[in-house]
Each structure stands twice: as structure tokens, then as C-alpha cells.
Design a protein around this motif. Structure first.
Motif, PDB file in Angstrom:
ATOM      1  N   CYS A   4       0.851  -1.196   0.000  1.00  0.00           N
ATOM      2  CA  CYS A   4       0.000   0.000   0.000  1.00  0.00           C
ATOM      3  C   CYS A   4       0.882   1.241   0.000  1.00  0.00           C
ATOM      4  CB  CYS A   4      -0.918   0.011   1.220  1.00  0.00           C
ATOM      5  SG  CYS A   4      -1.869   1.530   1.362  1.00  0.00           S
ATOM      6  N   CYS A   7      -0.276   3.485   3.536  1.00  0.00           N
ATOM      7  CA  CYS A   7       0.120   3.060   4.887  1.00  0.00           C
ATOM      8  C   CYS A   7       1.356   2.154   4.882  1.00  0.00           C
ATOM      9  CB  CYS A   7      -1.049   2.366   5.598  1.00  0.00           C
ATOM     10  SG  CYS A   7      -1.537   0.803   4.845  1.00  0.00           S
ATOM     11  N   CYS A  27      -4.150  -0.387  -0.125  1.00  0.00           N
ATOM     12  CA  CYS A  27      -4.871  -1.508   0.478  1.00  0.00           C
ATOM     13  C   CYS A  27      -6.365  -1.168   0.519  1.00  0.00           C
ATOM     14  CB  CYS A  27      -4.333  -1.794   1.881  1.00  0.00           C
ATOM     15  SG  CYS A  27      -4.742  -0.489   3.069  1.00  0.00           S
ATOM     16  N   CYS A  30      -7.274   1.797   2.864  1.00  0.00           N
ATOM     17  CA  CYS A  30      -6.912   3.130   2.400  1.00  0.00           C
ATOM     18  C   CYS A  30      -7.640   3.531   1.118  1.00  0.00           C
ATOM     19  CB  CYS A  30      -5.409   3.226   2.172  1.00  0.00           C
ATOM     20  SG  CYS A  30      -4.468   2.987   3.683  1.00  0.00           S
TER      21      CYS A  30
HETATM   22 ZN   LIG Z   1      -3.190   1.222   3.309  1.00  0.00          ZN
END
Ligand SMILES: [Zn+2]
Length: 153
Positions: A4, A7, A27, A30
Motif C-alpha cells: 500500500c 500506509c 490496500c 486506504c
Molecule cells: Zn493502506
């Protein structure tokens, strides 16, 4: 496994999202921050229309009495058709057909005959405006568009 880009966690179900003009792989958690385009690895292609453009072309027409001119100039020099053929690096059969008015010489051949015989065989007609077809499209991925935008700025 993709990581991701928000994050930094590895994620099995990554999504491709647009956030503030940038395409990111994120991800599932997110993905809520942006507009989801597609699932990771399944990007769809978008079609971008190319701008229409114009092209100017010079066109040439072979004069109507090219056959008589070629024959007259060749005979003036007492050349055989084979001799003229050799000088323009073309087969004698082509010279024969040109002099008989059976074959209109191509621009390339006409230019060579003009040079060797010192005559004018080609007439410039006019500038023709050719409109290029509008529907020419090119498949690009959304990633390509982002790259193009980045390069411009
Ligand atoms: Zn993420």
C-alpha cells in the motif's frame, strides 16, 4: 504482494485509486481516501482521442503528351530505347510502354527522364490538404496518462 502506497502495509486485495491526480496502489482500507479505478492487476484501458491534424502535400501530374516528348527527345539524340533505359536505370520495356502512351511514368521515373532529356514532364498541381481520420485512437493505460501529466509539469 503489492504494498500500500499510503500506509505501507502489504496487502492481498490491493486497489488502484486516484488521489489528487495521482494513481496509487493501496490496500482496501486506504482505498476509501480516493476514487477506486480498478482492482490491482486488472487495469482497464482507456482510449484517448488523438488531435486531428492537417498535412500539406504537393502533387504532381505528368503532362498529357509525355509519350511524344520522350520519343522526340530520344530520337533527337539518336538513342535507342535501350540506351535511354540504361541512362535512367529502368527496363527498356518501360521506355517502350511510356513512348507508346501505355504507361504513365511514376514521379520518380519522370524526374529521371526530365534530367536526362532536359524536358519538363511533371506539372505541380496544387497543395492538397489531407484531413487525417479523426477516429485514430491509441490505447493507453491510466498509468500512462499520469506519466504524461507528470512529464509536462
Ligand atoms: Zn493502506
Amino acid at each position: 504482494m503489492p504494498v500500500c502506497e499510503i500506509c505501507g502495509k502489504e496487502t492481498r486485495h490491493a486497489k488502484i485509486v486516484f488521489i489528487e491526480g495521482s494513481k496509487l496502489t493501496v490496500c482496501e482500507r486506504c482505498a476509501g481516501h480516493g476514487n477506486v479505478i480498478s482492482d490491482y492487476g486488472r487495469e482497464r484501458k482507456v482510449y484517448v482521442k488523438r488531435p486531428r491534424y492537417r498535412k500539406e502535400e504537393k502533387t504532381f501530374d505528368v503532362v498529357a503528351d509525355y509519350d511524344k516528348i520522350v520519343r522526340r527527345e530520344r530520337e533527337k539524340r539518336k538513342w535507342k530505347q535501350e540506351e535511354l533505359a540504361k541512362k535512367v536505370n529502368e527496363p527498356a520495356s518501360l521506355i517502350e510502354r511510356i513512348e507508346a502512351g501505355k504507361t504513365i511514368p511514376s514521379e520518380k521515373v519522370a524526374r529521371k527522364l526530365e534530367k536526362v532529356l532536359g524536358v519538363t514532364l511533371l506539372e505541380e498541381v496544387q497543395n492538397t490538404v489531407v484531413e487525417m481520420p479523426e477516429e485514430k485512437t491509441e490505447a493507453v493505460t491510466l498509468g500512462d496518462i499520469v506519466k504524461i501529466r507528470k512529464r509536462k509539469s
